[in-house]
Design an enzyme around this catalytic site. Structure first.
Site, PDB file in Angstrom:
ATOM      1  N   ASP A   1       6.425  25.366 -35.502  1.00 45.42           N
ATOM      2  CA  ASP A   1       7.374  26.479 -35.432  1.00 45.42           C
ATOM      3  C   ASP A   1       6.712  27.796 -35.849  1.00 45.42           C
ATOM      4  OD1 ASP A   1       7.247  25.357 -37.959  1.00 45.42           O
ATOM      5  OD2 ASP A   1       9.402  25.018 -38.164  1.00 45.42           O
TER       6      ASP A   1
ATOM      7  N   HIS B   1      12.051  19.176 -45.900  1.00 49.74           N
ATOM      8  CA  HIS B   1      13.068  19.872 -46.713  1.00 49.74           C
ATOM      9  C   HIS B   1      13.918  18.908 -47.546  1.00 49.74           C
ATOM     10  CE1 HIS B   1      12.097  23.661 -44.905  1.00 49.74           C
ATOM     11  NE2 HIS B   1      12.437  23.275 -43.685  1.00 49.74           N
TER      12      HIS B   1
ATOM     13  N   ASP C   1       3.944  23.541 -41.469  1.00 52.37           N
ATOM     14  CA  ASP C   1       5.202  23.990 -40.857  1.00 52.37           C
ATOM     15  C   ASP C   1       5.443  25.450 -41.279  1.00 52.37           C
ATOM     16  OD1 ASP C   1       8.002  22.627 -39.726  1.00 52.37           O
ATOM     17  OD2 ASP C   1       8.382  24.306 -41.087  1.00 52.37           O
TER      18      ASP C   1
ATOM     19  N   HIS D   1       8.068  26.756 -42.351  1.00 52.73           N
ATOM     20  CA  HIS D   1       8.922  26.835 -43.530  1.00 52.73           C
ATOM     21  C   HIS D   1       8.288  26.134 -44.732  1.00 52.73           C
ATOM     22  CE1 HIS D   1      11.660  26.853 -39.947  1.00 52.73           C
ATOM     23  NE2 HIS D   1      12.127  27.916 -40.584  1.00 52.73           N
TER      24      HIS D   1
END
Ligand code: Q9C
Ligand code: ZN
Length: 354
Positions: A298, A169, A210, A212
């Site tokens: 995740d 991120h 991931d 996200h």
């Protein structure tokens, strides 16, 4: 498979974060590392090695990705914040440099107050900077670059960088989503600089699995045709404003960004693996020197902040599909917050790849 780690990664240890308006324990905790280490040490196929002795000029490679002013912010933020009367626990923004608030882009960010800087360089509340955060962040990067330096580019083998804080991120000059330095992007530049065969940069592929969207990694390589970025992630979830299929890159980098947003709640092993096969086909066609995998688990069915339904055996299938690319692979740890299964899920991806 070789696994690189370093316990200084534990030094970033904020007590809390705000999640859905509630003060909760910091999810991206040092214990994540402990759980994964523990799972990997019980299986002899993993060969663990500490990155502590490695001397790599980290700054040189960080500056190939991040802005200089952002880097010096990370380095000095805590000290300046405390000098300015900020709470000793951590630097945390209270006002964000939202576009509605910015009359113009700050021309001299170094002159801003510590509080303003926090709101300029940070895009959410999940990146508190504590006294030893930067140390942990450098340790995390050292793990990743040590692994990158040991990756055999002649064989289709894998190596795992067991690091935290995660990185995908973090943008050119922004932290957020538990990420400060974009480890995988810096590793891509590091690997390109290892290959000096021609004046053109060697092709790298980043596969981001991931849950996200890796907004930071996408931003860093958005106009760069030498790094293919392919991401599978949840649609309409954090970080919310990036990751649609319409984002395909810009300029020379047009078509070297590929996003596969998948439905929250209903995405399980079969749907996920079908999409991963498509992602892998795109990588094979691009024919990179190696693949860098942003390894987040995740996507797990019981993850506390995510809503996919991947199972523990499902991670083995995911690893097998990545192995079918037939390229050397650098696995870099990103997210994953269900502590009890975290290690087994990571191990299964790596076992499947082998
Ligand atoms: N309700 C990584 O997995 N909070 N970062 C989201 C959503 C931040 C995740 C809250 C999540 C960051 C590396
Ligand atoms: Zn994540």
């Amino acid at each position: 498979m070789r696994v690189i780690y370093n316990l200084d990664c534990r030094l970033h240890d904020p007590p809390h974060e705000i999640l859905s308006g509630q003060l909760v324990d910091y999810l991206e905790s040092p214990s994540r590392l402990d759980y994964i280490l523990k799972a990997l040490t019980t299986d002899p196929i993993f060969e663990l090695s500490d990155a502590i002795e490695e001397s790599i000029d980290l700054n040189k490679y960080i500056l190939q990705v991040h802005d200089k002013d952002y880097l010096s912010y990370l380095e000095t933020a805590y000290e300046r914040w405390v000098e300015d009367g900020g709470d000793k626990s951590a630097v945390l923004p209270e006002t964000f440099a939202h576009h509605a608030l910015l009359a113009s882009k700050p021309t001299n960010p170094e002159n801003l107050s510590p509080c303003a800087k926090a709101g300029l360089y940070c895009f959410d509340l999940s990146c508190p900077i504590m006294s030893r955060t930067y140390e942990a962040t450098l340790a995390s990067l050292r793990v990743v670059l040590t692994a990158a330096s040991q990756l055999d580019l002649e064989k289709s083998n894998g190596i795992f960088a067991l690091c935290r804080p995660p990185g995908h991120h973090a943008g050119l000059s922004t932290c957020g989503g538990y990420c400060f330095l974009n480890n995988i992007s810096i590793a891509a530049r590091f690997l390109q600089s290892r290959i000096t065969s021609s004046e053109k940069r060697a092709r790298m592929a980043i596969l981001d699995i991931d849950y996200h969207h890796g907004n930071g990694t996408q931003q860093i390589f958005y106009d760069d045709p030498s790094v293919l970025y392919v991401s599978l992630h949840a649609e309409n979830d954090y970080p919310y404003f990036t990751g649609t299929a319409l984002e395909t890159g810009t300029g020379d980098g047009e078509k070297t960004t590929v996003n596969f947003p998948l439905p929250r709640r209903t995405t399980g092993d079969d749907e996920y693996c079908q999409t991963l096969e498509r992602a892998v086909a795109i990588i094979r066609e691009y024919d990179p020197v190696c693949v860098l995998v942003s390894l987040g688990v995740d996507t797990y069915m019981d993850d506390p902040i995510c809503e996919f339904k991947i199972t523990t055996p499902g991670y083995k299938r995911i690893g097998e599909i990545i192995g079918s690319i037939g390229k050397p692979a650098l696995f870099v740890m990103e997210g994953g917050y269900h502590l009890e299964t975290l290690g087994e899920n990571v191990a299964n991806v790596l076992r499947g790849f082998n």
